[in-house]
Write a protein that holds these residues in place. Sequence first.
Motif, short mmCIF file in Angstrom:
data_model
loop_
_atom_site.label_atom_id
_atom_site.label_comp_id
_atom_site.label_asym_id
_atom_site.label_seq_id
_atom_site.Cartn_x
_atom_site.Cartn_y
_atom_site.Cartn_z
N TYR A 121 105.96 -30.75 56.63
CA TYR A 121 107.04 -31.66 57.02
C TYR A 121 107.19 -31.69 58.54
O TYR A 121 107.42 -32.76 59.13
CB TYR A 121 108.34 -31.24 56.35
CG TYR A 121 109.48 -32.18 56.60
CD1 TYR A 121 109.52 -33.43 55.99
CD2 TYR A 121 110.52 -31.81 57.45
CE1 TYR A 121 110.56 -34.30 56.23
CE2 TYR A 121 111.57 -32.68 57.69
CZ TYR A 121 111.59 -33.92 57.08
OH TYR A 121 112.63 -34.78 57.33
N ALA A 122 107.07 -30.54 59.19
CA ALA A 122 107.21 -30.46 60.65
C ALA A 122 106.10 -31.24 61.35
O ALA A 122 106.35 -31.94 62.33
CB ALA A 122 107.19 -29.01 61.10
N VAL A 123 104.88 -31.12 60.85
CA VAL A 123 103.77 -31.85 61.45
C VAL A 123 103.94 -33.34 61.22
O VAL A 123 103.72 -34.15 62.14
CB VAL A 123 102.41 -31.36 60.88
CG1 VAL A 123 101.28 -32.26 61.31
CG2 VAL A 123 102.16 -29.92 61.30
N ALA A 152 91.25 -34.90 55.82
CA ALA A 152 92.61 -35.30 55.43
C ALA A 152 93.55 -34.97 56.58
O ALA A 152 93.17 -34.27 57.53
CB ALA A 152 93.04 -34.56 54.17
N SER A 153 94.76 -35.47 56.49
CA SER A 153 95.74 -35.18 57.53
C SER A 153 96.23 -33.74 57.41
O SER A 153 96.14 -33.13 56.35
CB SER A 153 96.92 -36.14 57.42
OG SER A 153 97.62 -35.90 56.22
N TYR A 154 96.78 -33.20 58.50
CA TYR A 154 97.31 -31.85 58.46
C TYR A 154 98.42 -31.69 57.41
O TYR A 154 98.44 -30.70 56.69
CB TYR A 154 97.81 -31.40 59.83
CG TYR A 154 96.72 -30.79 60.68
CD1 TYR A 154 96.15 -29.58 60.35
CD2 TYR A 154 96.28 -31.43 61.83
CE1 TYR A 154 95.15 -29.02 61.12
CE2 TYR A 154 95.29 -30.88 62.62
CZ TYR A 154 94.73 -29.67 62.26
OH TYR A 154 93.74 -29.12 63.02
N LEU A 207 111.16 -27.52 63.89
CA LEU A 207 110.72 -27.20 62.53
C LEU A 207 109.43 -26.38 62.54
O LEU A 207 109.22 -25.55 61.66
CB LEU A 207 110.54 -28.47 61.71
CG LEU A 207 111.81 -29.17 61.26
CD1 LEU A 207 111.48 -30.44 60.48
CD2 LEU A 207 112.67 -28.25 60.43
N VAL A 208 108.59 -26.60 63.54
CA VAL A 208 107.37 -25.80 63.66
C VAL A 208 107.74 -24.34 63.92
O VAL A 208 107.17 -23.43 63.32
CB VAL A 208 106.45 -26.34 64.78
CG1 VAL A 208 105.34 -25.36 65.10
CG2 VAL A 208 105.86 -27.68 64.38
N LEU A 209 108.72 -24.11 64.78
CA LEU A 209 109.16 -22.73 65.04
C LEU A 209 109.77 -22.11 63.79
O LEU A 209 109.51 -20.94 63.49
CB LEU A 209 110.16 -22.71 66.19
CG LEU A 209 109.59 -22.99 67.57
CD1 LEU A 209 110.70 -23.08 68.60
CD2 LEU A 209 108.58 -21.93 67.96
N ALA A 210 110.57 -22.86 63.06
CA ALA A 210 111.16 -22.35 61.82
C ALA A 210 110.08 -22.05 60.80
O ALA A 210 110.12 -21.03 60.10
CB ALA A 210 112.17 -23.35 61.26
N ALA A 211 109.08 -22.93 60.70
CA ALA A 211 107.98 -22.71 59.76
C ALA A 211 107.18 -21.48 60.15
O ALA A 211 106.77 -20.70 59.28
CB ALA A 211 107.08 -23.95 59.72
N ALA A 212 106.96 -21.28 61.45
CA ALA A 212 106.22 -20.09 61.91
C ALA A 212 106.97 -18.82 61.53
O ALA A 212 106.35 -17.84 61.09
CB ALA A 212 106.00 -20.17 63.41
N ALA A 213 108.28 -18.82 61.71
CA ALA A 213 109.08 -17.64 61.34
C ALA A 213 109.02 -17.40 59.84
O ALA A 213 108.87 -16.26 59.38
CB ALA A 213 110.52 -17.82 61.79
#
Length: 111
Positions: free
Chosen positions: A13-15, A82-84, A22-28
């Motif tokens: 979703y972040a990508v 495919a897409s990320y 959202l990328v930072l939240a996903a990484a955590a």
Amino acid sequence: MAAVIGGLLLSAYAVHGESAGLVLAAAALLGAGYGLTLASGLREIERLAAPKDRPSAASVYHGATCTGFLTPLLLAVTAGAASYPALLAGLAAVGLLSLAVTARYSRRDLP
């Protein structure tokens, strides 16, 4: 494992939305999920392996889990297919399947 699956879905979703927050939240979430998954796997080895086999089993388990660090490389290599977001959602689907299989068989071998 659920945290890893959630982290993969949040990553997709972040990508898709190009959101740095959202990328930072996903990484955590992915980091916490990896740590929890690693710890629970080691607990399963402690529960299932004979005492004399535990060091070898733990070593093999650590080696197998460290192969997960190749995932970003595999995503980069397959990015043209495919897409990320689609690749990350596919990894989440594999995680859900793995979770279902693990849950089914772990209930049979309870002490």
